[in-house]
Design an enzyme around this catalytic site. Sequence first.
Site, PDB file in Angstrom:
ATOM      1  N   GLU A  46      -6.407   6.788  -1.245  1.00 30.04           N
ATOM      2  CA  GLU A  46      -6.348   5.598  -0.389  1.00 30.04           C
ATOM      3  C   GLU A  46      -6.938   4.385  -1.100  1.00 30.04           C
ATOM      4  O   GLU A  46      -6.359   3.306  -1.086  1.00 30.04           O
ATOM      5  CB  GLU A  46      -7.081   5.845   0.929  1.00 30.04           C
ATOM      6  CG  GLU A  46      -6.378   6.810   1.860  1.00 30.04           C
ATOM      7  CD  GLU A  46      -4.957   6.384   2.205  1.00 30.04           C
ATOM      8  OE1 GLU A  46      -4.740   5.194   2.462  1.00 30.04           O
ATOM      9  OE2 GLU A  46      -4.074   7.253   2.195  1.00 30.04           O
ATOM     10  N   HIS A  93       0.844  -1.196   0.000  1.00 26.14           N
ATOM     11  CA  HIS A  93       0.000   0.000   0.000  1.00 26.14           C
ATOM     12  C   HIS A  93       0.885   1.255   0.000  1.00 26.14           C
ATOM     13  O   HIS A  93       0.664   2.182  -0.779  1.00 26.14           O
ATOM     14  CB  HIS A  93      -0.916  -0.023   1.227  1.00 26.14           C
ATOM     15  CG  HIS A  93      -1.743   1.202   1.408  1.00 26.14           C
ATOM     16  ND1 HIS A  93      -3.074   1.274   1.041  1.00 26.14           N
ATOM     17  CD2 HIS A  93      -1.437   2.413   1.909  1.00 26.14           C
ATOM     18  CE1 HIS A  93      -3.529   2.473   1.321  1.00 26.14           C
ATOM     19  NE2 HIS A  93      -2.557   3.192   1.854  1.00 26.14           N
ATOM     20  N   GLU A  94       1.894   1.258   0.842  1.00 25.37           N
ATOM     21  CA  GLU A  94       2.793   2.417   0.914  1.00 25.37           C
ATOM     22  C   GLU A  94       3.601   2.556  -0.376  1.00 25.37           C
ATOM     23  O   GLU A  94       3.822   3.651  -0.872  1.00 25.37           O
ATOM     24  CB  GLU A  94       3.736   2.292   2.112  1.00 25.37           C
ATOM     25  CG  GLU A  94       3.037   2.277   3.463  1.00 25.37           C
ATOM     26  CD  GLU A  94       2.033   3.397   3.628  1.00 25.37           C
ATOM     27  OE1 GLU A  94       2.216   4.471   3.021  1.00 25.37           O
ATOM     28  OE2 GLU A  94       1.039   3.203   4.344  1.00 25.37           O
ATOM     29  N   HIS A 120       1.672   4.284  -2.966  1.00 25.65           N
ATOM     30  CA  HIS A 120       1.675   5.747  -2.831  1.00 25.65           C
ATOM     31  C   HIS A 120       2.914   6.317  -3.519  1.00 25.65           C
ATOM     32  O   HIS A 120       2.853   7.360  -4.158  1.00 25.65           O
ATOM     33  CB  HIS A 120       1.694   6.153  -1.356  1.00 25.65           C
ATOM     34  CG  HIS A 120       0.335   6.147  -0.720  1.00 25.65           C
ATOM     35  ND1 HIS A 120      -0.765   6.721  -1.301  1.00 25.65           N
ATOM     36  CD2 HIS A 120      -0.092   5.661   0.462  1.00 25.65           C
ATOM     37  CE1 HIS A 120      -1.804   6.574  -0.505  1.00 25.65           C
ATOM     38  NE2 HIS A 120      -1.424   5.920   0.571  1.00 25.65           N
TER      39      HIS A 120
END
Lengths: 481, 184
Positions: free
Chosen positions: A228, A145-146, A149
């Site tokens: 997100e 997930h990071e 980003h």
Amino acid sequence: MWELIRQNRRKSFILFIMMGICLLLLGYLLGMAFWGEGGGPAGLALAFIIWAVLSLVSYFSGDSIMLRMAGAKLVTPDVHPQLFNVVEEMKIAASLPVMPKVYIIDTPAPNAFATGRNPEKSAIAVTAGLLTRLNRDELQGVVAHEMSHILNRDILFMTFAGIMLGSILLLSRMFLYSGGGRGSRRIESKKSSGGGGVPIVAIIAIIFAILAPILAHFLYMAISRQREYLADASAVRLTRYPEGLASALEKISRSDKEIPNVNKVTAPMYIANPLRAKGKKAANLGSTHPPIKERIRILRTMSHGADFAQYQEAYQSVTGKDENLIPSSGLKDAAAIPIRGRETAGVEPPDPNSKTGTRQLNDLMRAVNEYLFVACVCGLRFKLPPDFKKKEFSCPRCQRNIVVPTAELAAAAVVLDQLEAKDKITADAKQTSIDKTYHRTGTGWETLSCPSCGHKLQLSPDFEGDSIKCGKCGTEIKIEK
Amino acid sequence: MELIVLLIIFFIVAIFVVSIYNSLVRLRNQVKNAWSQIDVQLKRRHDLIPNLMETVKGYMKHERETLENITSARSRAMGAETVGDKAKAEGELNGAMSKFFLVVENYPDLKANQNFLSLQEELTSTENKISYSRQAYNDQVLFFNNKIEVFPSNIIAGMFNFKQSEFFEISDPGERDVPKVDFS
């Protein structure tokens, strides 16, 4: 994938421009209210300068500010080998050019964030609480997930959008608290001289000064929430395993611990809203994160594949919205991607509230803070803070004398320095002359110093290789039992 | 006048061709780079296997065959040259490894060995890295091959002899999965 990033950037750019217009309009109106009709351009310039200065600062040092505020510490792979492995796996999956720096935040609250203005300068920070709570698959989900980003270039954009929000807030506060009064005095004097245009401008300015921050806030939150969802979708695409992220989010949501030093502008950087514990409902419009339950439900609904199209379908069926989360050009990129099976190695981590869980967490936090781990022959373990000055102490259980390894090493370093000064031996010769072997004293956490440069290294209880590389000078140090 | 118009058209076409050519070269390099990433990880696995053998041989005296399978699959994989050969040999190595990890289930002593546990984390991670680099490579190949096939870049690709790249697929469906490393 690349199509998606481009589309994503374009969409965000429009929202970004809208916020910019909001800021400049506010500046213009405030300028007019402050300095009369000719003041518009001056106000505009002021708004622009505030924004530009803040943006420059955040561009060049935003990442270090963010990391320092969170209390993140740069760590070497030996503190948590698994975390480094997982980050490298995701780096490969995302085909990033360089490995992001890895930070650990010594707080028991489970959370994580990514920072850095471009992929080359990126960093991933996870909390100690997260590391002790998650199993391998879950940790992979969070790191993915990071990494998304970073890959989707969300960080720079969110930083700039955050700065924009900050400047709008600053301008409107400046006006409403101090300028507003002076402005109205000016309105009176203008009124007496017969000018009719300015009061209307002033009223509009006041209304706008109240509305602009609210508007900007909603825009910011909308951008953030979309990011997100998108990062979740990309994370699944990278790991091909939605359940990992889903159960990680579940574990994160179960904790009620809070991260220190988080504000509205930095909150969107975290994987789960760090402010949610303050008794606010996370589901409202002003939240930076989509409701965590909804994110989990979307991930669990994806049972046919791990591609973007599947995520979109799941998103639509869970939220009941018809909205296209992912632009159509991002959907056509590949055929359905199958979901892989569970492949966790090792065991489920212990309950964070149990004795072992707490001990693991505390050990990790101490390792991050460069505590020394010394074991006595009788089995008692000591954790010495980095500022522990004594060279030796006696064990409270068995009264044996224990020598602090750093004192020894510091003494060795002094001798080494003298040697070096005496005959100026070359680095190569020096390396061969030092004994590059470390003998383990126990099976717990241990600290050793690199024999060539003195850099401190941590050995975790799980470390069982036969050599370790110094993170500073690259010297191979042999580890013997 | 006509000459100028012709020149302008020629110029535009030239820019067009050059930009497509450059993007094709860039893509081809990305494919190569992705392939070298897989190579790095495969080498890493090859390097880890002797370590693993060293650790387990004391515990697994009765599993000579399983261990020999891994060793021979490893040496075959190290000798493979083309993408296809490599995929096949690595597939065999995958199969041998998953058999090995099934057998490990019968050795509780081994599963409690710290050395083995950290090797297991390294192996899991390497297996993951292999599959993720394969995933990234195949994505790049798909993108590159599409570019070679679609108009107008197919003309330029044909002119300069750009060839489609091979996907890295593990051939045997039974061996497609990375060995499941589960000792819980």
